[in-house]
Enzyme design. Structure first.
Site, PDB file in Angstrom:
ATOM      1  N   HIS A 117       0.836  -1.201   0.000  1.00 44.02           N
ATOM      2  CA  HIS A 117       0.000   0.000   0.000  1.00 44.02           C
ATOM      3  C   HIS A 117       0.875   1.257   0.000  1.00 44.02           C
ATOM      4  O   HIS A 117       0.613   2.211  -0.745  1.00 44.02           O
ATOM      5  CB  HIS A 117      -0.920  -0.029   1.228  1.00 44.02           C
ATOM      6  CG  HIS A 117      -1.853   1.114   1.334  1.00 44.02           C
ATOM      7  ND1 HIS A 117      -2.885   1.339   0.443  1.00 44.02           N
ATOM      8  CD2 HIS A 117      -1.933   2.112   2.262  1.00 44.02           C
ATOM      9  CE1 HIS A 117      -3.547   2.424   0.811  1.00 44.02           C
ATOM     10  NE2 HIS A 117      -2.984   2.907   1.907  1.00 44.02           N
ATOM     11  N   GLN A 141       3.989   1.564  -1.073  1.00 44.59           N
ATOM     12  CA  GLN A 141       4.667   1.685  -2.368  1.00 44.59           C
ATOM     13  C   GLN A 141       3.698   2.191  -3.433  1.00 44.59           C
ATOM     14  O   GLN A 141       4.057   3.013  -4.280  1.00 44.59           O
ATOM     15  CB  GLN A 141       5.273   0.347  -2.789  1.00 44.59           C
ATOM     16  CG  GLN A 141       6.410  -0.118  -1.919  1.00 44.59           C
ATOM     17  CD  GLN A 141       7.602   0.820  -1.975  1.00 44.59           C
ATOM     18  OE1 GLN A 141       7.865   1.496  -2.963  1.00 44.59           O
ATOM     19  NE2 GLN A 141       8.346   0.870  -0.887  1.00 44.59           N
ATOM     20  N   ASP A 142       2.469   1.711  -3.375  1.00 40.89           N
ATOM     21  CA  ASP A 142       1.440   2.164  -4.305  1.00 40.89           C
ATOM     22  C   ASP A 142       1.176   3.658  -4.130  1.00 40.89           C
ATOM     23  O   ASP A 142       1.085   4.407  -5.103  1.00 40.89           O
ATOM     24  CB  ASP A 142       0.160   1.360  -4.090  1.00 40.89           C
ATOM     25  CG  ASP A 142      -0.922   1.713  -5.084  1.00 40.89           C
ATOM     26  OD1 ASP A 142      -0.629   1.784  -6.296  1.00 40.89           O
ATOM     27  OD2 ASP A 142      -2.069   1.919  -4.651  1.00 40.89           O
ATOM     28  N   HIS A 143       1.089   4.095  -2.879  1.00 45.93           N
ATOM     29  CA  HIS A 143       0.877   5.520  -2.593  1.00 45.93           C
ATOM     30  C   HIS A 143       2.018   6.359  -3.156  1.00 45.93           C
ATOM     31  O   HIS A 143       1.784   7.414  -3.755  1.00 45.93           O
ATOM     32  CB  HIS A 143       0.778   5.763  -1.078  1.00 45.93           C
ATOM     33  CG  HIS A 143      -0.614   5.843  -0.567  1.00 45.93           C
ATOM     34  ND1 HIS A 143      -1.416   6.937  -0.750  1.00 45.93           N
ATOM     35  CD2 HIS A 143      -1.348   4.948   0.125  1.00 45.93           C
ATOM     36  CE1 HIS A 143      -2.596   6.722  -0.186  1.00 45.93           C
ATOM     37  NE2 HIS A 143      -2.574   5.520   0.351  1.00 45.93           N
TER      38      HIS A 143
END
Length: 103
Positions: free
Chosen positions: A75, A77-79
């Protein structure tokens, strides 16, 4: 800073950067190009700080400190990736709005 704190810092800094980038677009729509530029600069600083945290995590892993890959880390890394993309696109939008106002 322990692992969880680093992950949460990534999420917080990335979210703040994304928000500032989106605010910059809104200000440029209102013809506040100075304000938009300031917000983009703030977003860039937030992303730079987030990237430092990410780099530290990578260096730790490369140095032998293995961390469990959790949904929270994914999450985070996605952000970060999303915030980087939004900031780059916001810069383009701000420049486009500024250019159309001059013509």
């Amino acid at each position: 800073m322990d692992y969880l704190e680093k992950v949460m810092a990534l999420i917080a800094m990335s979210g703040a950067a994304r928000s500032k980038a989106m605010e910059a677009i809104m200000l440029s729509k209102q013809k506040d190009f100075k304000g938009a530029a300031e917000l983009l600069e703030t977003a860039s600083k937030e992303l730079k700080d987030a990237h430092k945290v990410q780099t530290r995590l990578i260096q730790e892993e490369a140095g032998g400190t293995k961390q469990e890959i959790t949904l929270l880390m994914i999450h985070a890394q996605d952000h970060l990736m999303n915030a980087m993309t939004v900031k780059d696109m916001a810069k383009e939008f701000v420049e486009l709005y500024e250019h159309t106002q001059k013509n």
